[in-house]
Design an enzyme around this catalytic site. Structure first.
Site, PDB file in Angstrom:
ATOM      1  N   TYR A   1      -7.012  -9.064  11.684  1.00 52.12           N
ATOM      2  CA  TYR A   1      -5.725  -8.678  12.440  1.00 52.12           C
ATOM      3  C   TYR A   1      -5.933  -9.106  13.671  1.00 52.12           C
ATOM      4  O   TYR A   1      -7.199  -8.998  14.436  1.00 52.12           O
ATOM      5  CB  TYR A   1      -5.386  -7.174  12.307  1.00 52.12           C
ATOM      6  CG  TYR A   1      -5.072  -6.615  10.919  1.00 52.12           C
ATOM      7  CD1 TYR A   1      -3.861  -6.880  10.461  1.00 52.12           C
ATOM      8  CD2 TYR A   1      -6.272  -5.937  10.302  1.00 52.12           C
ATOM      9  CE1 TYR A   1      -3.738  -6.301   9.239  1.00 52.12           C
ATOM     10  CE2 TYR A   1      -5.962  -5.435   8.828  1.00 52.12           C
ATOM     11  CZ  TYR A   1      -4.524  -5.670   8.493  1.00 52.12           C
ATOM     12  OH  TYR A   1      -4.401  -5.051   7.117  1.00 52.12           O
TER      13      TYR A   1
ATOM     14  N   ASN B   1     -12.325  -0.389  -0.810  1.00 52.77           N
ATOM     15  CA  ASN B   1     -11.607  -1.071   0.470  1.00 52.77           C
ATOM     16  C   ASN B   1     -12.306  -0.775   1.808  1.00 52.77           C
ATOM     17  O   ASN B   1     -12.955   0.423   1.856  1.00 52.77           O
ATOM     18  CB  ASN B   1     -10.093  -0.559   0.732  1.00 52.77           C
ATOM     19  CG  ASN B   1      -9.394  -0.967   1.603  1.00 52.77           C
ATOM     20  OD1 ASN B   1      -8.948  -2.177   1.845  1.00 52.77           O
ATOM     21  ND2 ASN B   1      -9.312   0.049   2.712  1.00 52.77           N
ATOM     22  N   GLU B   2     -12.698  -1.770   2.721  1.00 49.42           N
ATOM     23  CA  GLU B   2     -13.033  -1.451   3.923  1.00 49.42           C
ATOM     24  C   GLU B   2     -14.527  -0.590   4.000  1.00 49.42           C
ATOM     25  O   GLU B   2     -14.090   0.493   4.829  1.00 49.42           O
ATOM     26  CB  GLU B   2     -11.987  -1.283   5.033  1.00 49.42           C
ATOM     27  CG  GLU B   2     -11.150  -2.390   5.124  1.00 49.42           C
ATOM     28  CD  GLU B   2     -10.127  -2.143   6.431  1.00 49.42           C
ATOM     29  OE1 GLU B   2     -10.222  -0.969   6.778  1.00 49.42           O
ATOM     30  OE2 GLU B   2      -9.778  -3.247   6.622  1.00 49.42           O
TER      31      GLU B   2
ATOM     32  N   GLN C   1       1.279  -6.428   5.624  1.00 45.48           N
ATOM     33  CA  GLN C   1       1.772  -6.111   4.400  1.00 45.48           C
ATOM     34  C   GLN C   1       3.057  -6.772   3.746  1.00 45.48           C
ATOM     35  O   GLN C   1       3.434  -7.641   4.933  1.00 45.48           O
ATOM     36  CB  GLN C   1       1.777  -4.602   4.060  1.00 45.48           C
ATOM     37  CG  GLN C   1       0.514  -4.181   4.524  1.00 45.48           C
ATOM     38  CD  GLN C   1       0.184  -2.826   3.813  1.00 45.48           C
ATOM     39  OE1 GLN C   1       1.004  -1.958   3.105  1.00 45.48           O
ATOM     40  NE2 GLN C   1      -1.022  -2.209   4.161  1.00 45.48           N
TER      41      GLN C   1
ATOM     42  N   GLU D   1      -6.445  -9.105   3.466  1.00 48.37           N
ATOM     43  CA  GLU D   1      -5.656  -8.351   4.589  1.00 48.37           C
ATOM     44  C   GLU D   1      -5.650  -9.356   5.828  1.00 48.37           C
ATOM     45  O   GLU D   1      -6.915  -9.416   6.380  1.00 48.37           O
ATOM     46  CB  GLU D   1      -6.057  -6.928   4.960  1.00 48.37           C
ATOM     47  CG  GLU D   1      -6.024  -5.880   4.049  1.00 48.37           C
ATOM     48  CD  GLU D   1      -6.330  -4.567   4.365  1.00 48.37           C
ATOM     49  OE1 GLU D   1      -6.051  -4.200   5.714  1.00 48.37           O
ATOM     50  OE2 GLU D   1      -6.609  -3.585   3.608  1.00 48.37           O
TER      51      GLU D   1
ATOM     52  N   ASN E   1      -6.674   1.703   2.903  1.00 48.92           N
ATOM     53  CA  ASN E   1      -7.260   3.045   2.937  1.00 48.92           C
ATOM     54  C   ASN E   1      -6.857   3.845   1.913  1.00 48.92           C
ATOM     55  O   ASN E   1      -7.857   4.836   1.459  1.00 48.92           O
ATOM     56  CB  ASN E   1      -7.056   3.397   4.367  1.00 48.92           C
ATOM     57  CG  ASN E   1      -7.617   2.525   5.417  1.00 48.92           C
ATOM     58  OD1 ASN E   1      -8.586   1.803   5.283  1.00 48.92           O
ATOM     59  ND2 ASN E   1      -7.166   2.704   6.831  1.00 48.92           N
TER      60      ASN E   1
ATOM     61  N   GLU F   1       0.862  -1.133  -0.122  1.00 52.30           N
ATOM     62  CA  GLU F   1      -0.203   0.110  -0.056  1.00 52.30           C
ATOM     63  C   GLU F   1       0.942   1.207   0.043  1.00 52.30           C
ATOM     64  O   GLU F   1       1.995   1.245   0.321  1.00 52.30           O
ATOM     65  CB  GLU F   1      -0.913   0.128   1.160  1.00 52.30           C
ATOM     66  CG  GLU F   1      -1.580   1.318   1.359  1.00 52.30           C
ATOM     67  CD  GLU F   1      -2.817   1.046   2.481  1.00 52.30           C
ATOM     68  OE1 GLU F   1      -2.917   0.228   3.263  1.00 52.30           O
ATOM     69  OE2 GLU F   1      -3.669   2.059   2.546  1.00 52.30           O
TER      70      GLU F   1
HETATM   71  O1  AHR Z   1      -3.021  -2.562   6.319  1.00 54.45           O
HETATM   72  C1  AHR Z   1      -3.168  -1.349   6.916  1.00 54.45           C
HETATM   73  C2  AHR Z   1      -4.906  -1.036   6.834  1.00 54.45           C
HETATM   74  O2  AHR Z   1      -5.480  -1.568   7.399  1.00 54.45           O
HETATM   75  C3  AHR Z   1      -5.469  -0.866   5.446  1.00 54.45           C
HETATM   76  O3  AHR Z   1      -5.050   0.379   4.962  1.00 54.45           O
HETATM   77  C4  AHR Z   1      -6.919  -0.971   5.714  1.00 54.45           C
HETATM   78  O4  AHR Z   1      -7.455  -1.448   4.811  1.00 54.45           O
HETATM   79  C5  AHR Z   1      -6.859  -1.756   7.085  1.00 54.45           C
HETATM   80  O5  AHR Z   1      -7.540  -1.111   8.015  1.00 54.45           O
END
Ligand code: AHR
Length: 502
Positions: A245, A173-174, A350, A293, A73, A28
């Site tokens: 996460y 995205n999100e 990432q 992700e 993001n 990113e």
């Molecule tokens: O990977 C970091 C961020 O985590 C990304 O930009 C977003 O999609 C997520 O909230």
């Protein structure tokens, strides 16, 4: 007496082919992922274009197959046109997602060239935050049409004679997240995703499309978001995304080690929701998951994107991982492999510097974090058909995830190598003696067995510290007729390769 477990498998009990795209990652425009990550023209290993050779080599060693770009993001306020054409004419912008200065030195054409160098497939996200279907379709035209249209001819004029042929596209995205620029309700996003998907497919009918699922399982809208989005876009998309996460909270090591169990429940809930939408439509179509992700991320340590000083390539979210983190990451990837029938894409978030297995110093070294080794092992060896590894495991009680299996296993039958590959996590604080019953396989022999132990050392900051936490040989394996015995160390992840015939 040590705890006992049994894993039973048979070549006829197939889960599904492990898609190589399960070993994907993510770059990113965030912090130093791009600038001084993959791209640093003044670096001693950089090629004529500015790509760091040491990072390309490590990406290849990691076994990465597909890389998502440019966000995250970031994409939700990105104008793709800013990143193509002569570099000296590209504008410098304020990136609203991470409050950073974006010079646009790297853009889509550049990234596609980096992908060719690194031997990976590009996966491109379109901006559905500040933009819409028209700009998304324009980008597909720019990338995938051979020539003879204004945008495809612009790509050719910019040096890319051949179309990029990008297959995988994320529809934003999100979009469920209030932090997202252009955040929408599920109904608004579902309608927009459907329109964008239809427009993009009219440009190139061969593309594969990913709708945004929830940005986390604990979002208040989780479940309903997936249902409503798919009610709108079911016919238009191939995948729904999952973002997940994990981190150790308040020293609760047992719950952290059991993150894979929560992850698997999350995957199954999304699958159930997608299949419920299919049922309501009397459809046999099965939406697959794009887990684009996933990782360990100490997100509680991140102050938030709104408090940042406006800077170029800031050091953001450069988490340093421990051996414990590596065991959890290994278990998360093992969980993805076990669910190969429905998970079609997965991107570790990432790749470089930002919550990443590869770290770099500007002008200096690139090195592997603790999480690198298990990912590389799985990417190399977990290739073939995932088998249904029936598990009889001791149970553990955790504060956050209730009762979970102490063991978590995936078995892949790699016919090309003639290998049965067992990946297995022992989440318990004691060893577990395990019988692997490989019924239906003959000529079984040990090729290699490695184990990675979680310890109490904490984050490992230097390559030397990381090396001390590398996987080591797992001794004491007894291969017998129809069954192999092994003892899994406490809080460990192991990879066992057995030669076999079915
Ligand atoms: O990977 C970091 C961020 O985590 C990304 O930009 C977003 O999609 C997520 O909230």
């Amino acid at each position: 007496m040590t705890a006992q477990a049994r894993i039973t498998l048979h070549p006829a009990f197939e889960v599904g082919a492990v898609d190589p795209r399960l070993f994907g990652s993510f770059v990113e425009h965030l912090g130093r992922a791009v600038y001084t990550g993959i791209f640093e023209p003044d670096h001693p290993t950089a090629d004529a274009e500015g790509w760091r050779g040491d990072v390309v080599a490590l990406t290849r060693e990691l076994g990465t197959t597909v890389v998502r770009y440019p966000g995250g993001n970031f994409v939700s306020n990105y104008r793709w046109e800013d990143g193509v054409g002569p570099r000296e004419e590209r504008p410098t912008r304020v990136d609203l997602a991470w409050r950073s200065i974006e010079p646009n030195t790297v853009g889509t054409d550049d990234f596609v060239r980096w992908c060719a160098l690194a031997g990976v497939e590009p996966m491109i996200a379109v901006n559905l935050g500040t933009r819409g279907a028209a700009e998304a379709a324009d980008l597909v035209e720019y990338c995938n049409i051979e020539g003879g249209t204004t945008l495809s001819d612009r790509r050719r004029a910019n040096g890319a004679e051949q179309p990029h042929g990008i297959r995988l596209w994320c529809l934003g995205n999100e979009m469920d997240g209030p932090w997202q620029i252009g955040h929408r309700s599920a109904a608004e996003y579902g309608a927009l995703a459907s329109q964008a998907a239809q427009a993009m497919r009219r440009v190139d009918p061969s593309i594969e499309l990913v709708a945004c699922g929830s940005s986390a399982r604990d979002m208040a809208t989780f479940g309903e978001w997936e249902r409503v989005v798919l009610e709108h876009a079911f016919d238009d998309v191939d995948y729904i995304s999952v973002h997940a996460y994990y981190q150790e909270r308040e020293g609760d090591r047992a719950s952290f080690l059991a993150s894979g169990a929560a992850f698997e429940a999350f995957l199954h809930e999304v699958i159930a929701t997608a299949d419920a939408v299919a049922a309501r439509r009397h459809s046999t179509k099965r939406i697959r998951l794009s887990v684009d992700e996933w990782n360990v991320w100490y997100i509680d340590d991140f102050a938030g994107e709104t408090n940042l000083e406006l800077r170029e390539r800031p050091r953001l979210i450069e988490d340093v991982y421990s051996a414990l983190d590596a065991v959890v990451v290994a278990d998360l990837l093992t969980t993805l492999v076990r669910n190969a029938d429905r998970v079609g894409v997965a991107c570790l978030a990432q790749l470089v510097n930002v919550i990443a297995p590869i770290m770099t110093e500007p002008g200096g070294e690139a090195w592997r974090q603790t999480t690198f080794a298990p990912i590389a092992l799985l990417a190399r060896h977990a290739r073939g058909t995932a088998l249904d590894a029936r598990l009889d495991s001791p149970r553990l009680t955790t504060a956050r995830h209730d009762e979970v299996d102490a063991l978590s296993a995936a078995v892949v039958w790699n016919t090309e190598a003639g290998e049965l590959v067992l990946a297995v996590t022992n989440r318990a604080a004691e060893p577990v003696t395990t019988a692997l019953d490989h019924l239906g396989f003959t000529h079984v022999g040990l090729v290699e067995a490695l184990t990675l132990r979680a310890d109490h050392h904490g984050p490992r900051r230097t390559p030397a510290e990381v090396a001390e936490a590398a996987p080591v040989r797992l001794d004491g394996i007894v291969v017998g007729e129809g069954s192999t015995a092994l003892t899994l160390p406490p809080e460990s992840w192991s990879l066992v390769r057995l030669s076999a015939r079915a």
